[in-house]
Write a protein that holds these residues in place. Structure first.
Motif, PDB file in Angstrom:
ATOM      1  N   UNK A 310       0.550   4.412  -6.577  1.00 45.90           N
ATOM      2  CA  UNK A 310      -0.215   5.629  -6.878  1.00 45.90           C
ATOM      3  C   UNK A 310      -0.501   5.746  -8.373  1.00 45.90           C
ATOM      4  N   UNK A 311      -1.711   6.195  -8.683  1.00 47.04           N
ATOM      5  CA  UNK A 311      -2.054   6.502 -10.075  1.00 47.04           C
ATOM      6  C   UNK A 311      -2.954   7.730 -10.075  1.00 47.04           C
ATOM      7  N   UNK A 312      -2.684   8.635 -10.981  1.00 45.05           N
ATOM      8  CA  UNK A 312      -3.532   9.828 -11.089  1.00 45.05           C
ATOM      9  C   UNK A 312      -4.955   9.461 -11.504  1.00 45.05           C
ATOM     10  N   UNK A 313      -5.140   8.235 -12.061  1.00 47.28           N
ATOM     11  CA  UNK A 313      -6.477   7.798 -12.486  1.00 47.28           C
ATOM     12  C   UNK A 313      -7.336   7.349 -11.305  1.00 47.28           C
ATOM     13  N   UNK A 314      -6.702   7.069 -10.156  1.00 41.99           N
ATOM     14  CA  UNK A 314      -7.466   6.651  -8.978  1.00 41.99           C
ATOM     15  C   UNK A 314      -8.362   7.784  -8.487  1.00 41.99           C
ATOM     16  N   UNK A 315      -9.477   7.400  -7.863  1.00 42.46           N
ATOM     17  CA  UNK A 315     -10.365   8.427  -7.313  1.00 42.46           C
ATOM     18  C   UNK A 315     -10.547   8.251  -5.805  1.00 42.46           C
ATOM     19  N   UNK A 316      -9.467   7.789  -5.138  1.00 38.91           N
ATOM     20  CA  UNK A 316      -9.515   7.677  -3.683  1.00 38.91           C
ATOM     21  C   UNK A 316      -9.688   9.065  -3.075  1.00 38.91           C
ATOM     22  N   UNK A 317     -10.225   9.089  -1.860  1.00 36.58           N
ATOM     23  CA  UNK A 317     -10.424  10.385  -1.197  1.00 36.58           C
ATOM     24  C   UNK A 317      -9.080  11.042  -0.885  1.00 36.58           C
ATOM     25  N   UNK A 318      -8.075  10.229  -0.676  1.00 36.61           N
ATOM     26  CA  UNK A 318      -6.709  10.750  -0.546  1.00 36.61           C
ATOM     27  C   UNK A 318      -5.799   9.847  -1.364  1.00 36.61           C
ATOM     28  N   UNK A 319      -4.843  10.433  -2.078  1.00 40.61           N
ATOM     29  CA  UNK A 319      -4.042   9.622  -2.996  1.00 40.61           C
ATOM     30  C   UNK A 319      -3.191   8.609  -2.235  1.00 40.61           C
ATOM     31  N   UNK A 320      -2.890   7.490  -2.902  1.00 46.27           N
ATOM     32  CA  UNK A 320      -2.034   6.476  -2.295  1.00 46.27           C
ATOM     33  C   UNK A 320      -0.646   7.044  -2.016  1.00 46.27           C
TER      34      UNK A 320
END
Length: 383
Positions: A310-320
């Motif tokens: 998980x990274x707060x920089x990711x922009x997935x529709x739902x966090x890892x």
């Protein structure tokens, strides 16, 4: 000598322990006897702060164990992780016991050195909600409460001046109070995966309120109870047929009520809307990690995949973080409610995880935390 499978009525022989302890003080006396005779090096007890708060502590002092008796339905604790790395005895609700079993499956707890005295549980209450309920439903100052009990479907509070007020649990829950939501649909009320399964269901007649119904679940339970009898801390006698039938009747009624709540809480979601549902449920998450920290079945520590990926920089529709935890808990979530209790933005985390895990566990006829005979199914599938 007792035998595995025995169903008994018992109580503490010390009059003070018997009068102070919940249901005759048998559990308190059994734990104290285990410490007294060296079966364990420590006992987990709840150090009472007030009616709504208690701190789990591990003690090697027999007198501290004997002084710890009492029922506190509003105290939010989960004791599973207190068993790690210790030769210990502990009381536990069914979800506590199931947490310990899941820890053992993942080598987090050595069950050979852990004794568990399970306590029947119809549900617990959140302390903040309980205080609000006392004011609004009971018209009682929470600070005036001296004790509480559940009897015949009613939640009874006793004030310091001796007054008792009782309201049916159904009425309280219809008003949004009473037991935690996860407790309402819980599927285990008698902790049959513990070493001893204890409670007041089936305690009738002259010993009602002053004795415990105790079922010996395995050889460790036999060892615990034989030890307490040998040292003179408890007395037991066989439960008669009527007591056994009443205990089962109460359990069946509680399970039936739980099934009804399950249908009310877990209404169906069309396949095409499921992803949107989970995204919306977690939309307010601040990724503090508190739900993972308190989870009694998580043994991953700091190297867990839910935080590594998980990274707060990711922009997935739902966090890892959420996707990995949903998957990871699908074979181990016991619905204890701890994650919902600690969520700082009031996300109903437990119900979300249970909604995701329930179909997978049902499909494989797998109920986590009930025994050691079946490994977690995700672990088997990955191997």
């Amino acid at each position: 000598m007792v035998r595995v499978g025995d169903k008994l009525i018992g109580y503490a022989t010390d009059p003070d322990v018997r009068s102070r302890g919940a249901s005759g003080g048998l559990v308190t006396a059994v734990l104290a006897a285990a410490l007294e005779k060296g079966l364990v090096e420590g006992v987990v007890v709840l150090k009472r702060i007030d009616e709504y708060e208690a701190i789990p502590v591990i003690t090697d002092d027999v007198q501290e164990v004997l002084a710890s008796g009492g029922s506190m339905h509003a105290v939010p604790v989960n004791l599973a992780k207190y068993a790690a790395g210790r030769k210990i005895a502990m009381p536990g609700k069914p979800c506590d016991v199931r947490g310990v079993i899941e820890q053992a499956k993942r080598n987090g707890v050595d069950l050979e050195s852990t004794y568990i005295v399970g306590l029947n549980c119809g549900g617990t209450m959140h302390p903040v909600v309980t205080r609000e309920m006392l004011v609004r439903m009971y018209e009682t100052d929470p600070e005036d409460v001296a004790g509480e009990e559940i009897e015949k479907g009613k939640l009874i509070f006793r004030t310091k001046d001796g007054e008792e007020k009782a309201i049916s649990i159904d009425e309280l829950e219809d008003a949004g109070y009473g037991r935690r939501e996860n407790c309402r649909y819980c599927t285990v009320k008698i902790p049959t995966s513990a070493d001893l399964a204890c409670g007041n269901w089936g305690v009738i007649g002259e010993v009602a309120g002053s004795a415990t119904f105790c079922e010996v679940m395995n050889e460790k339970g036999k060892r615990l109870l034989d030890n307490a009898i040998d040292v003179g801390f408890v007395e037991v006698r066989p439960a008669d047929g009527k007591a056994i039938a009443i205990r089962e009747k109460v359990n069946s009624a509680m399970l039936k009520l739980g099934d009804e709540w399950k249908e009310r809480v877990f209404t169906g979601i069309p396949d095409q809307e499921r992803l949107t549902y989970y995204m919306e449920q977690f939309a307010d998450c601040i990724h503090c990690g508190a739900c993972k920290e308190v989870c009694p079945v998580c043994t991953c520590g700091e190297d867990s995949k839910c935080t590594m990926f998980h990274s707060l920089a990711d922009n997935y529709r739902m966090s890892m973080y959420h996707m990995v935890r949903l998957l990871h808990l699908s074979d181990s979530c016991i619905g204890c409610g701890q994650c919902s209790d600690v969520c700082p933005v009031d996300i109903p985390v437990t119900s979300i995880f249970r909604r995701f895990a329930d179909p997978a566990q049902k499909k494989r006829n797998y109920e986590p935390g009930m025994d050691l005979t079946r490994p977690p199914f995700l672990e088997v599938m990955l191997k």
